[in-house]
Design an enzyme around this catalytic site. Sequence first.
Site, PDB file in Angstrom:
ATOM      1  N   GLU A   1       0.192  -6.904 -10.148  1.00  0.00           N
ATOM      2  CA  GLU A   1       1.125  -6.694 -11.259  1.00  0.00           C
ATOM      3  C   GLU A   1       0.471  -7.029 -12.598  1.00  0.00           C
ATOM      4  O   GLU A   1       0.610  -6.283 -13.567  1.00  0.00           O
ATOM      5  CB  GLU A   1       2.348  -7.580 -11.024  1.00  0.00           C
TER       6      GLU A   1
ATOM      7  N   ASP B   1       0.846  -1.199   0.000  1.00  0.00           N
ATOM      8  CA  ASP B   1       0.000   0.000   0.000  1.00  0.00           C
ATOM      9  C   ASP B   1       0.883   1.252   0.000  1.00  0.00           C
ATOM     10  O   ASP B   1       1.794   1.360   0.825  1.00  0.00           O
ATOM     11  CB  ASP B   1      -0.903  -0.013   1.232  1.00  0.00           C
TER      12      ASP B   1
HETATM   13  N1  SAH Z   1       1.087  -8.619  -2.897  1.00  0.00           N
HETATM   14  C1  SAH Z   1      -0.254  -8.656  -3.457  1.00  0.00           C
HETATM   15  C2  SAH Z   1      -1.217  -7.696  -2.725  1.00  0.00           C
HETATM   16  C3  SAH Z   1      -0.851  -6.251  -2.784  1.00  0.00           C
HETATM   17  S1  SAH Z   1      -1.975  -5.199  -1.859  1.00  0.00           S
HETATM   18  C4  SAH Z   1      -0.184  -8.365  -4.937  1.00  0.00           C
HETATM   19  O1  SAH Z   1       0.833  -7.857  -5.391  1.00  0.00           O
HETATM   20  O2  SAH Z   1      -1.147  -8.647  -5.647  1.00  0.00           O
HETATM   21  C5  SAH Z   1      -1.068  -5.010  -0.345  1.00  0.00           C
HETATM   22  C6  SAH Z   1      -1.398  -6.096   0.669  1.00  0.00           C
HETATM   23  O3  SAH Z   1      -0.575  -5.896   1.810  1.00  0.00           O
HETATM   24  C7  SAH Z   1      -2.850  -6.072   1.173  1.00  0.00           C
HETATM   25  O4  SAH Z   1      -3.389  -7.352   1.041  1.00  0.00           O
HETATM   26  C8  SAH Z   1      -2.715  -5.657   2.634  1.00  0.00           C
HETATM   27  O5  SAH Z   1      -3.703  -6.226   3.468  1.00  0.00           O
HETATM   28  C9  SAH Z   1      -1.331  -6.148   2.981  1.00  0.00           C
HETATM   29  N2  SAH Z   1      -0.688  -5.428   4.088  1.00  0.00           N
HETATM   30  C10 SAH Z   1      -0.612  -4.094   4.245  1.00  0.00           C
HETATM   31  N3  SAH Z   1       0.036  -3.771   5.372  1.00  0.00           N
HETATM   32  C11 SAH Z   1       0.420  -4.954   5.937  1.00  0.00           C
HETATM   33  C12 SAH Z   1       1.111  -5.288   7.138  1.00  0.00           C
HETATM   34  N4  SAH Z   1       1.552  -4.337   7.976  1.00  0.00           N
HETATM   35  N5  SAH Z   1       1.311  -6.591   7.405  1.00  0.00           N
HETATM   36  C13 SAH Z   1       0.845  -7.567   6.577  1.00  0.00           C
HETATM   37  N6  SAH Z   1       0.178  -7.298   5.440  1.00  0.00           N
HETATM   38  C14 SAH Z   1      -0.039  -6.018   5.115  1.00  0.00           C
END
Ligand code: SAH
Length: 217
Positions: free
Chosen positions: A198, A121
Amino acid sequence: MRLRNKQWAKPLILAHPEMILVRPEKMQGHWQSRFDQARPLYLEVGSGKGQFIVEMAKTHPDRNFIALELQEAAVAMILKKQVALKLPNLQLVLGDGADLTDYFSEGEEGEIDGLFLNFSDPWPKTRHEKRRLTYRDFLRQYQAIMKPDALLQFKTDNQGLFEYSLVSMNHFGMTFDLVSLNLHHDKRVTDNVPTEYEEKFSADGGRIYELVAHFKH
Ligand code: SAH
């Protein structure tokens, strides 16, 4: 990425303690016992629905993988796949990347051989800087749990987060092994495993950035 809650998520998680741990405590130094055999251990923080980590586990049977995800609904989607696949080298964790040193042993005992951050994020507002997974407090935890020469691999479509991460990791004293401004057209990268995000972004013509770096000088 916020997923709607799923009624079936919690019961499924509770039904599979052999595949998923919820906010694990006292696991430091014992992660290899979660797998059928000990292998180099790779961690993804923020796995989403798990396309990347599942594919990695399939293509690298000589490595163990842990998918860490904050959202119950997301990690339950990975679990659903794993219940069908039963990959012996994949474990799931419902937990927070801010608590890594509660989950994994630190320093000399560092358990992690490689760490992945994929499409984290972006938290674009300055006042939310501390939530970015490449903020220095997160880097400090990665460093603590990783072996000295282990690689951190970070991919994003977000130029702001990419530039921020480049500066943050540089300030932290990390050494870069790869800086790619256009991953999908980069001849140096031949083994890219795409994530859900991606695939979506690059299908729309978006550019993907990648950083690979390590902590040891
Ligand atoms: N890696 C995946 C999802 C990307 S979205 C892809 O590339 O398709 C980012 C993800 O990170 C979300 O699912 C969110 O819940 C998770 N996330 C955000 N902060 C986090 C944290 N502190 N610990 C674990 N997961 C986290």
